[in-house]
Every structure is written in structure tokens, then in C-alpha cells.
Scaffold this motif. Structure first.
Motif, mmCIF file in Angstrom:
data_model
loop_
_atom_site.group_PDB
_atom_site.id
_atom_site.type_symbol
_atom_site.label_atom_id
_atom_site.label_comp_id
_atom_site.label_asym_id
_atom_site.label_seq_id
_atom_site.Cartn_x
_atom_site.Cartn_y
_atom_site.Cartn_z
ATOM 1 N N GLN A 46 0.836 -1.209 0.000
ATOM 2 C CA GLN A 46 0.000 0.000 0.000
ATOM 3 C C GLN A 46 0.867 1.254 0.000
ATOM 4 N N GLN A 47 1.992 1.224 0.707
ATOM 5 C CA GLN A 47 2.906 2.367 0.682
ATOM 6 C C GLN A 47 3.469 2.582 -0.713
ATOM 7 N N GLN A 48 3.721 1.490 -1.455
ATOM 8 C CA GLN A 48 4.181 1.606 -2.841
ATOM 9 C C GLN A 48 3.114 2.268 -3.707
ATOM 10 N N LYS A 49 1.852 1.907 -3.487
ATOM 11 C CA LYS A 49 0.756 2.519 -4.254
ATOM 12 C C LYS A 49 0.663 4.016 -3.959
ATOM 13 N N VAL A 50 0.880 4.392 -2.716
ATOM 14 C CA VAL A 50 0.853 5.818 -2.360
ATOM 15 C C VAL A 50 1.978 6.550 -3.070
ATOM 16 N N ARG A 51 3.180 5.951 -3.077
ATOM 17 C CA ARG A 51 4.302 6.599 -3.777
ATOM 18 C C ARG A 51 4.034 6.734 -5.269
ATOM 19 N N MET A 52 3.420 5.706 -5.877
ATOM 20 C CA MET A 52 3.103 5.772 -7.301
ATOM 21 C C MET A 52 2.060 6.850 -7.576
ATOM 22 N N ALA A 53 1.082 6.990 -6.701
ATOM 23 C CA ALA A 53 0.061 8.021 -6.878
ATOM 24 C C ALA A 53 0.671 9.417 -6.749
ATOM 25 N N GLU A 54 1.592 9.582 -5.795
ATOM 26 C CA GLU A 54 2.262 10.879 -5.657
ATOM 27 C C GLU A 54 3.110 11.190 -6.888
ATOM 28 N N ALA A 55 3.743 10.164 -7.461
ATOM 29 C CA ALA A 55 4.528 10.374 -8.683
ATOM 30 C C ALA A 55 3.622 10.774 -9.850
ATOM 31 N N ALA A 56 2.420 10.195 -9.919
ATOM 32 C CA ALA A 56 1.479 10.563 -10.987
ATOM 33 C C ALA A 56 1.039 12.020 -10.846
ATOM 34 N N VAL A 57 0.810 12.471 -9.617
ATOM 35 C CA VAL A 57 0.449 13.880 -9.393
ATOM 36 C C VAL A 57 1.595 14.789 -9.819
ATOM 37 N N ASN A 58 2.823 14.417 -9.450
ATOM 38 C CA ASN A 58 3.986 15.223 -9.835
ATOM 39 C C ASN A 58 4.156 15.254 -11.350
ATOM 40 N N GLU A 59 3.878 14.127 -12.007
ATOM 41 C CA GLU A 59 3.989 14.081 -13.469
ATOM 42 C C GLU A 59 2.972 15.010 -14.125
ATOM 43 N N GLN A 60 1.746 14.985 -13.622
ATOM 44 C CA GLN A 60 0.720 15.859 -14.199
ATOM 45 C C GLN A 60 1.023 17.327 -13.915
ATOM 46 N N THR A 61 1.601 17.619 -12.761
ATOM 47 C CA THR A 61 1.997 18.991 -12.443
ATOM 48 C C THR A 61 3.106 19.447 -13.383
ATOM 49 N N ALA A 62 4.045 18.544 -13.673
ATOM 50 C CA ALA A 62 5.150 18.896 -14.564
ATOM 51 C C ALA A 62 4.669 19.195 -15.976
ATOM 52 N N LYS A 63 3.602 18.538 -16.401
ATOM 53 C CA LYS A 63 3.066 18.799 -17.746
ATOM 54 C C LYS A 63 2.494 20.205 -17.867
ATOM 55 N N MET A 64 2.150 20.816 -16.748
ATOM 56 C CA MET A 64 1.578 22.164 -16.776
ATOM 57 C C MET A 64 2.660 23.242 -16.736
ATOM 58 N N LEU A 65 3.902 22.863 -16.472
ATOM 59 C CA LEU A 65 4.996 23.825 -16.347
ATOM 60 C C LEU A 65 5.611 24.118 -17.710
ATOM 61 N N PRO A 66 6.358 25.226 -17.845
ATOM 62 C CA PRO A 66 7.035 25.509 -19.116
ATOM 63 C C PRO A 66 8.092 24.451 -19.421
ATOM 64 N N LYS A 67 8.339 24.250 -20.720
ATOM 65 C CA LYS A 67 9.315 23.265 -21.150
ATOM 66 C C LYS A 67 10.449 23.968 -21.876
ATOM 67 N N LEU A 68 11.663 23.613 -21.535
ATOM 68 C CA LEU A 68 12.852 24.176 -22.161
ATOM 69 C C LEU A 68 13.505 23.075 -22.990
ATOM 70 N N THR A 69 13.674 23.359 -24.284
ATOM 71 C CA THR A 69 14.277 22.398 -25.192
ATOM 72 C C THR A 69 15.531 23.014 -25.791
ATOM 73 N N GLY A 70 16.591 22.272 -25.836
ATOM 74 C CA GLY A 70 17.829 22.753 -26.442
ATOM 75 C C GLY A 70 18.116 21.997 -27.733
ATOM 76 N N VAL A 71 18.553 22.729 -28.770
ATOM 77 C CA VAL A 71 18.894 22.139 -30.062
ATOM 78 C C VAL A 71 20.305 22.586 -30.407
ATOM 79 N N TYR A 72 21.122 21.651 -30.827
ATOM 80 C CA TYR A 72 22.484 21.982 -31.233
ATOM 81 C C TYR A 72 22.825 21.161 -32.467
ATOM 82 N N ALA A 73 23.423 21.802 -33.458
ATOM 83 C CA ALA A 73 23.826 21.092 -34.673
ATOM 84 C C ALA A 73 25.140 21.669 -35.153
#
Length: 200
Positions: A46-73
Motif C-alpha cells: 500500500q505504501q508503494q501505491k501511495v508513492r506511485m500516486a504521488e509520482a502521478a500527481v507530480n507528473e501531471q503537475t510537470a506537464k503544466m509547467l514551461p518546457k525548455l528544449t535545447g537544439v544543437y547542430a
């Protein structure tokens, strides 16, 4: 008068030993509960399930944040007459710039390009917020289930412990020992232990 002091001393010693025995029993129960909390696979899962649920919340929060992409050639041109613009076409398309023409001096030299792209979703129709809220609700449900599982395991340990204590009291009464019952502040189990003493 001498008999009075003997009785008083006996009562006081009995009270002291009964209190220390009750404290030892309480400490034993605490140790058993701590072992159950630490080693029970249901609680761990059950503690593992709680950690996985917290990771899912953090993932969804990260999708709402700005994204920085670097390109080099980089293109090292050994043949100055070679048209390098097709090799760099994906980079030019990403940067929204025109490739150099053949008569451009850059086309005849080595070329290094780099870019940093910052993207922010301004409006998503509320779907990202809804997915994040759903993930947070799933996390809260996992935490509540973890509390329920922990309580069920601890109640099972307590039931087993007090069943053992009742059987131990019956055995002592059968052997002719006197049992001193004292209702504890937390346990409140004198009613459960009384039949063990009275039925023997």
C-alpha cells in the motif's frame, strides 16, 4: 498493628509489580505493532501505491509547467562547394530561418547552430487541470486505503495478542495462581479478560 503493615506492604508491592507488568505488556504490544508496520507485505504494497500516486500527481503537475528544449547542430564541411543546407534542413525548420544560399559565405564554411526553445501551454481547455485533479484524488484514495490496511493489520495483531494473554491467564488460574486484573487507560479490556478468570 504489625499485621496492618504487612498487608499494606503486600498491597503496595502487588500494585508496583502489577503496574510494571502492565507497562511491560504495553511495551511488548508496541514492539509487536512496530514489527507489523515495518514487515507486513500488505502495508508495504500500500505504501508503494501511495508513492506511485504521488509520482502521478507530480507528473501531471510537470506537464503544466514551461518546457525548455535545447537544439544543437554542427556540420564540418570538407568540401566548400558542397551545399550543406539539406543536412541542416530539420534545424532550419525548427528555428524558422532560411537556409543560406550557395553564394552565402556561411555555406562554404563550417556551421554551428544552437537554439533554446521555451514553450508554455497557455490554454488546454482545462483538461490538464482535470487530469491533475483526478491524479490527486487517486493519491488521496491510496493514502486512505493505506491507513485502512495499517489499521486492519494492527487490529489483527492486537486481537492475537489479547487472545494469547487471555489463554495465558486461564493457564495461570488452572495452576492455582491468583490473577490481578487492572483496566488500563488505553486498552480498556478488563471485560474481555474477566471470563478467562471466572470460567476456569
Amino acid at each position: 498493628m504489625n499485621k496492618f503493615w504487612k498487608i499494606l506492604t503486600g498491597v503496595l508491592l502487588t500494585a508496583v509489580f502489577a503496574t510494571s507488568a502492565a507497562a511491560a505488556d504495553c511495551e511488548n504490544l508496541r514492539q509487536l505493532l512496530a514489527l507489523a508496520d515495518k514487515n507486513n507485505p500488505l502495508i508495504f504494497a500500500q505504501q508503494q501505491k501511495v508513492r506511485m500516486a504521488e509520482a502521478a500527481v507530480n507528473e501531471q503537475t510537470a506537464k503544466m509547467l514551461p518546457k525548455l528544449t535545447g537544439v544543437y547542430a554542427a556540420l564540418w564541411n570538407e568540401n566548400p562547394l558542397f551545399d550543406m543546407s539539406p543536412a541542416l534542413a530539420p534545424l532550419y525548420g525548427a528555428l524558422k530561418i532560411q537556409p543560406p544560399a550557395m553564394n552565402n559565405p556561411l555555406a562554404e564554411k563550417n556551421v554551428f547552430l544552437s537554439a533554446a526553445l521555451l514553450t508554455q501551454s497557455i490554454y488546454s481547455g482545462g483538461s490538464r487541470q482535470a487530469v491533475r485533479a483526478a491524479a490527486k484524488l487517486a493519491g488521496d484514495a491510496a493514502k486512505a486505503e493505506a491507513v485502512r490496511v495499517t489499521q486492519a493489520v494492527e487490529n489483527s495483531v492486537r486481537l492475537t495478542y489479547y487472545t494469547y494473554k487471555r489463554a495465558e491467564a486461564k493457564e495461570k488460574v488452572k495452576r492455582g495462581m491468583y490473577i490481578l486484573l487492572r483496566e488500563g487507560d488505553a486498552a480498556k479490556n478488563v471485560a474481555a479478560l474477566t471470563p478467562a478468570v471466572c470460567s476456569a
